[in-house]
Design an enzyme around this catalytic site. Structure first.
Site, PDB file in Angstrom:
ATOM      1  N   ALA A  48    -110.874 -71.048 -60.559  1.00 48.68           N
ATOM      2  CA  ALA A  48    -112.149 -70.323 -60.672  1.00 48.68           C
ATOM      3  C   ALA A  48    -112.987 -70.583 -59.428  1.00 48.68           C
ATOM      4  O   ALA A  48    -114.113 -71.084 -59.510  1.00 48.68           O
ATOM      5  CB  ALA A  48    -112.891 -70.676 -61.954  1.00 48.68           C
ATOM      6  N   HIS A  49    -112.382 -70.311 -58.310  1.00 50.24           N
ATOM      7  CA  HIS A  49    -113.085 -70.397 -57.032  1.00 50.24           C
ATOM      8  C   HIS A  49    -112.309 -69.619 -55.979  1.00 50.24           C
ATOM      9  O   HIS A  49    -111.152 -69.234 -56.209  1.00 50.24           O
ATOM     10  CB  HIS A  49    -113.292 -71.856 -56.603  1.00 50.24           C
ATOM     11  CG  HIS A  49    -112.032 -72.636 -56.425  1.00 50.24           C
ATOM     12  ND1 HIS A  49    -111.634 -73.630 -57.286  1.00 50.24           N
ATOM     13  CD2 HIS A  49    -111.060 -72.562 -55.487  1.00 50.24           C
ATOM     14  CE1 HIS A  49    -110.491 -74.140 -56.884  1.00 50.24           C
ATOM     15  NE2 HIS A  49    -110.108 -73.495 -55.793  1.00 50.24           N
ATOM     16  N   ALA A  50    -112.978 -69.410 -54.848  1.00 45.21           N
ATOM     17  CA  ALA A  50    -112.311 -68.820 -53.677  1.00 45.21           C
ATOM     18  C   ALA A  50    -112.588 -69.744 -52.501  1.00 45.21           C
ATOM     19  O   ALA A  50    -113.422 -70.653 -52.585  1.00 45.21           O
ATOM     20  CB  ALA A  50    -112.863 -67.420 -53.406  1.00 45.21           C
ATOM     21  N   ARG A  95    -109.264 -67.270 -57.492  1.00 45.14           N
ATOM     22  CA  ARG A  95    -108.048 -67.621 -58.237  1.00 45.14           C
ATOM     23  C   ARG A  95    -108.377 -68.468 -59.456  1.00 45.14           C
ATOM     24  O   ARG A  95    -109.309 -69.263 -59.446  1.00 45.14           O
ATOM     25  CB  ARG A  95    -107.020 -68.326 -57.353  1.00 45.14           C
ATOM     26  CG  ARG A  95    -107.106 -69.835 -57.154  1.00 45.14           C
ATOM     27  CD  ARG A  95    -108.176 -70.283 -56.205  1.00 45.14           C
ATOM     28  NE  ARG A  95    -108.250 -69.542 -54.981  1.00 45.14           N
ATOM     29  CZ  ARG A  95    -107.575 -69.870 -53.871  1.00 45.14           C
ATOM     30  NH1 ARG A  95    -106.813 -70.917 -53.858  1.00 45.14           N
ATOM     31  NH2 ARG A  95    -107.740 -69.160 -52.777  1.00 45.14           N
TER      32      ARG A  95
END
Ligand code: TYD
Length: 133
Positions: A48-50, A95
């Site tokens: 839960a980040h890019a 992602r």
């Protein structure tokens, strides 16, 4: 989407399998960091980040998990379940890793050292960064 499945050459013989990953050969960047994730719980998704600049390759060494990728326009779900397959993820891709199987072990090769400032952990900020490009 800037992601790609990499099928690694398996030097398999009667004794078993062996996979070789070298900088700028099988891996399209210089590996500066390696980390791995294990003792996961299928109830808890990760990621839960890019990343603004980081490139990574994810390899499922054992078990399986689903990787959901999002470039702000399209989403893609990939099930990783083999140690001879890598998932290359480029910059600016949101992602999430989820549905880890029991005993799963996920290896990550990264193109740079850890830098929290380079993460985007807020989805709205991720969309803003993409729109500013
Ligand atoms: P986190 O980003 O939440 O993991 P995931 O990508 O699986 O969602 O990282 C968990 C913790 O570990 C967080 O406090 C940051 C830290 N961390 C490092 O110190 N160095 C690293 O290389 C990584 C990947 C994480």
């Amino acid at each position: 989407m800037d992601c790609k499945i990499l099928n690694f050459q398996n030097r398999k013989d009667d004794r078993g399998s062996l996979i070789v990953l070298e900088n700028l050969k099988e891996v399209p960047f210089e590996i500066k960091r390696v980390y791995y994730i294990f003792d996961t719980d299928p109830k808890f998704p990760r990621g839960a980040h890019a990343h603004k600049n980081l490139e990574q390759i994810l390899i499922m060494m054992c078990g399986s998990c689903d990787i959901v990728l999002d470039n702000g326009k399209k989403k893609k779900k990939i099930c990783l379940n083999r140690p001879d397959v890598g998932l290359y993820i480029g910059k600016n891709i949101w992602r999430e890793m989820k549905n880890f199987s029991y005993g799963a072990k996920l290896l990550v090769l990264a193109s740079d050292f850890y830098d929290e400032k380079e993460y985007i952990r807020d989805y709205n900020e991720f969309l803003k960064v993409l729109n500013a490009k």
